[in-house]
Design an enzyme around this catalytic site. Structure first.
Site, PDB file in Angstrom:
ATOM      1  N   GLU A   1      16.927  13.482   8.292  1.00 46.43           N
ATOM      2  CA  GLU A   1      16.245  12.175   8.868  1.00 46.43           C
ATOM      3  C   GLU A   1      17.419  11.445   9.720  1.00 46.43           C
ATOM      4  OE1 GLU A   1      14.815   9.507   5.833  1.00 46.43           O
ATOM      5  OE2 GLU A   1      14.128   7.826   7.474  1.00 46.43           O
TER       6      GLU A   1
ATOM      7  N   ASP B   1      16.168   9.545   3.209  1.00 47.59           N
ATOM      8  CA  ASP B   1      16.553   8.460   2.643  1.00 47.59           C
ATOM      9  C   ASP B   1      15.585   8.539   1.608  1.00 47.59           C
ATOM     10  OD1 ASP B   1      18.410   7.939   4.456  1.00 47.59           O
ATOM     11  OD2 ASP B   1      17.195   6.551   5.445  1.00 47.59           O
TER      12      ASP B   1
ATOM     13  N   ASP C   1      13.913   6.287   0.297  1.00 54.45           N
ATOM     14  CA  ASP C   1      12.589   5.106   0.401  1.00 54.45           C
ATOM     15  C   ASP C   1      11.559   5.438   1.018  1.00 54.45           C
ATOM     16  OD1 ASP C   1      13.343   5.564   2.845  1.00 54.45           O
ATOM     17  OD2 ASP C   1      14.499   3.968   3.490  1.00 54.45           O
TER      18      ASP C   1
ATOM     19  N   ASP D   1       9.970   5.237   3.783  1.00 58.12           N
ATOM     20  CA  ASP D   1       9.838   5.737   4.829  1.00 58.12           C
ATOM     21  C   ASP D   1      10.398   7.121   4.757  1.00 58.12           C
ATOM     22  OD1 ASP D   1       9.146   4.065   6.725  1.00 58.12           O
ATOM     23  OD2 ASP D   1      11.073   3.513   7.546  1.00 58.12           O
TER      24      ASP D   1
END
Ligand code: 1YM
Length: 646
Positions: free
Chosen positions: A430, A503, A505, A507
């Site tokens: 990402e 990541d 999280d 997203d």
């Protein structure tokens, strides 16, 4: 325990019996596949299988499964009750023999179409062998009888009569032996999915699942079994016809086949079962089905002059957008399973039986429903065109455009040096910044890095052409180098592992889902052969305040507590908000290096769950998605199609 054992008079047969169960405890994986959560639930299926066999013999349609508060689980049926009489040669009650002797389902009784035969049927004695204790209560012949085993199958309370009853049935309650498993936590979802699948296949059996730990209860009963199964798989899709359900119970091999085409779908979804057991590697029945549908559609198209001089349609052109469930009942004498996990039907007669039956039924339907047939042939021709165009594009890319392709890739991909493709790994990362870190931290020989810019396109219900117009995905397709859709050939993949690294999280979780949707739709064999992984970066780093050489990583709150106590105060905690906050060395050590990282291997263990979740999460209908997200806020959908590995 020793006290209890004295009640029981041992003879030579008992010694053999205990040696048998001892063997199960020595090598549990040989009998139940593994000692993880999957093996644990195998204990449940063995007992449920016996209750199901009884229901299928016509005794007691209701089966109740209860997860209890004390870590035990019970299965209750309303059948005849397990026989309690003394076995002639073994001279112990039949019920005791059943729970202490290793056997395959067919050994004790001669059911023609037993579900416990063949594949996993090792019998409830295996559940007993791997339990701390197991209790059987039998309602039969006007009395309630009870027997108890403990510590791996030793009889600790011999068969006794507790009192009178006018009920009939059997209840088996057991507590798995924690020393034999990596987990003894019964999972609601796992049992739920298994019972739902069984209920679809068994029509007349009613299951109730209860969980005392959470006060949950769920009933499964599907009067129109396979039709409803297809209905659930295809919910939220655009159906081209009603669900067709064909059944033949007149021959020795009995079968039911339910099919439906959906117009916006480009995958085939064929699930097959034999005696209610999933044949995940297909076999003769699937081969017969494929031959039948290919021949039926081509024959119809040719006799109505719909191909207009074009070649016959390929099987794969015809199976795009098809959902099919094939369920066969084969007598035990004709059952043959093949392959390492015995997930493939070998019975030769099944091929012709399925082919002839389905060809006849489906041809007739095509003839009688011209509007559907014409739409279907058009869809097949579209698939054929797309397949030919994609093949041509790929051949061109291989020859004339090779240099241009390499140039496009050189811009984005940091390749691995080795040409030993099987051992190479592709990290899809990402963002460019994390991509840079990953590039610096990688093993140059075997690890390649492909950074992604922004959120990938949602590829649910789009065509291959639309997908390929997206630069990010076009790059991914050429990077993997094994084609796409029908032309995808997993043996040509340039990487043995494709690792999604985002990541930790929401997203990141969203990007994972979008990429998994892509692989699921356009490169499914990559997923089914276990080549897609998710990297698990740490959430924290705990550093000794006065000695920064002392530090530990933590992946969750539990390992964080452990790290704090190992490092000892004073300590400082870094919380990683993204991959970008780690330097190359840290990223390598925690997330990329095979010796120290954790990877989650993506698998499709339950196609029913995956299909539902993908459709709900990625489909066009935002109301169902909103509802689902509201009910399942913490992104725990990921564990429905992943399993953990190191
Ligand atoms: C909760 C688990 O095991 N029920 C069960 C098992 C049997 C019978 C009935 C049964 C079968 C037959 C005759 C027969 C079993 N019997 C045997 C054996 N529930 C559960 N309910 N009478 C009762 O198949 O002829 C094995 S399982 F060997 F005794 F026949």
């Amino acid at each position: 325990m020793a006290q209890d054992l004295k009640h029981h008079a041992y003879n030579e047969d008992d010694i053999d019996v205990l040696e048998g169960l001892q063997g199960v405890r020595k090598r549990p994986a040989m009998y139940i596949g593994s000692t993880n959560a999957m093996g644990l639930h195998h204990l449940v299926w063995e007992v449920v299988d016996n209750a199901v066999d009884e229901a299928l013999s016509g005794f007691g349609e209701l089966i109740t499964i209860t997860i209890h508060n004390d870590g035990s689980l019970s299965v209750q049926d309303e059948g005849r009750g397990i026989p309690t009489g003394i076995h002639k040669t073994a001279k112990v009650p039949a019920v005791e023999l059943i729970f202490t002797t290793l056997h395959s389902g067919g050994k004790f009784s001669d059911k023609a179409y037993s579900s416990s035969a063949g594949l996993h049927g090792v019998g409830a004695s295996v559940t007993n062998a791997l339990s701390e204790w197991l209790d059987v209560t039998i309602y039969r012949d006007g009395v309630v009888s009870h027997i108890k085993f403990a510590n791996g199958g030793h009889t600790v309370v011999p068969l006794e009569v507790l009192g009178k009853t006018n009920k009939h049935g059997t209840t088996v309650r057991f507590k798995p032996d924690a020393s034999m498993f990596t987990t003894v936590d019964f999972k609601w979802d796992t049992i739920y999915n298994h019972l739902q699948e069984s209920a679809f296949l068994l029509k007349k059996v009613r299951f109730i699942l209860k969980d005392e730990r959470a006060n949950l209860s769920q009933e499964f009963y599907y009067e129109n079994g396979l039709t409803q199964y297809v209905g659930v798989l295809n919910q939220n899709k655009e159906a081209m016809s009603p669900i067709l359900d064909f059944e033949d119970t007149t021959s020795e091999i009995k079968m039911e086949i339910a099919v439906q085409y959906c117009s916006q779908d480009y995958n085939e979804n064929i699930l097959s079962y034999v005696n209610n057991i999933r044949t995940k590697d297909g076999g003769t029945h699937e081969t017969g089905f494929r031959a039948a549908i290919t021949r039926a559609v081509n024959d119809f198209a040719n006799s109505n002059n719909l191909l207009k001089g074009k070649n016959n349609l390929d099987g794969s052109d015809i199976r795009e957008g098809l959902t099919a469930i094939i369920s066969l009942k084969i007598p035990e004498s004709k059952l043959e399973f093949e392959g390492q996990t015995k997930g493939k039907l070998g019975t030769p007669e099944a091929a012709n039986a399925v082919q002839n039956f389905f060809y006849t039924k489906f041809s007739y339907y095509l003839l009688e429903n011209k509007e559907f047939s014409n739409a279907l042939i058009k869809k097949c021709l579209d698939s054929q065109n797309a397949r030919i165009a994609a093949r041509k594009a790929r051949d061109d890319a291989r020859t004339t455009n090779k240099k241009k392709q390499d140039l496009i890739l050189s811009d984005k991909l940091t390749p691995a040096q080795s040409k030993d493709y099987k051992n190479n790994e592709l990290f899809i990362v990402e963002g460019d910044s994390a991509g840079g870190t990953a590039k610096a931290g990688r093993d140059r020989l075997h690890q390649a890095i492909l950074p992604l810019r922004g959120k990938p396109l949602n590829t649910d219900s789009i065509t291959i052409e639309q997908m390929l117009r997206n630069t990010e995905f076009a790059t991914l397709v050429s990077t993997i180098g094994a084609g796409v859709g029908q032309n995808f050939d997993v043996s040509e993949a340039k990487y043995g592992k494709i690792i999604i690294m985002t990541d930790a999280d929401t997203d990141g979780a969203h990007i994972q889902t979008l990429l998994l949707t892509f692989f699921y739709h356009f490169m499914r064999p990559l997923v089914t052969s276990g080549m897609v992984y998710i990297a698990v970066p740490p959430l924290y780093r705990v550093v000794k305040e006065n000695d920064s050489r002392k530090f530990m990583y933590a992946w969750d709150d539990k390992t964080l507590e452990e790290a704090k106590s190992v490092i000892g105060s004073p300590y400082r905690i870094n919380r990683y908000k993204g991959l970008g906050e780690m330097n190359a060395e840290q990223l390598k050590e925690t997330t990329m290096s095979p010796g120290s990282r954790t990877l989650i291997q993506v698998s499709i263990e339950d196609p029913l769950v995956v299909e539902q979740r993908i459709t709900v999460l990625m489909g066009k209908d935002t109301t169902v998605r909103k509802k689902w997200v509201e009910e399942n806020v913490n992104f725990n959908y990921v564990d429905t199609f992943v399993k953990e590995v190191k």
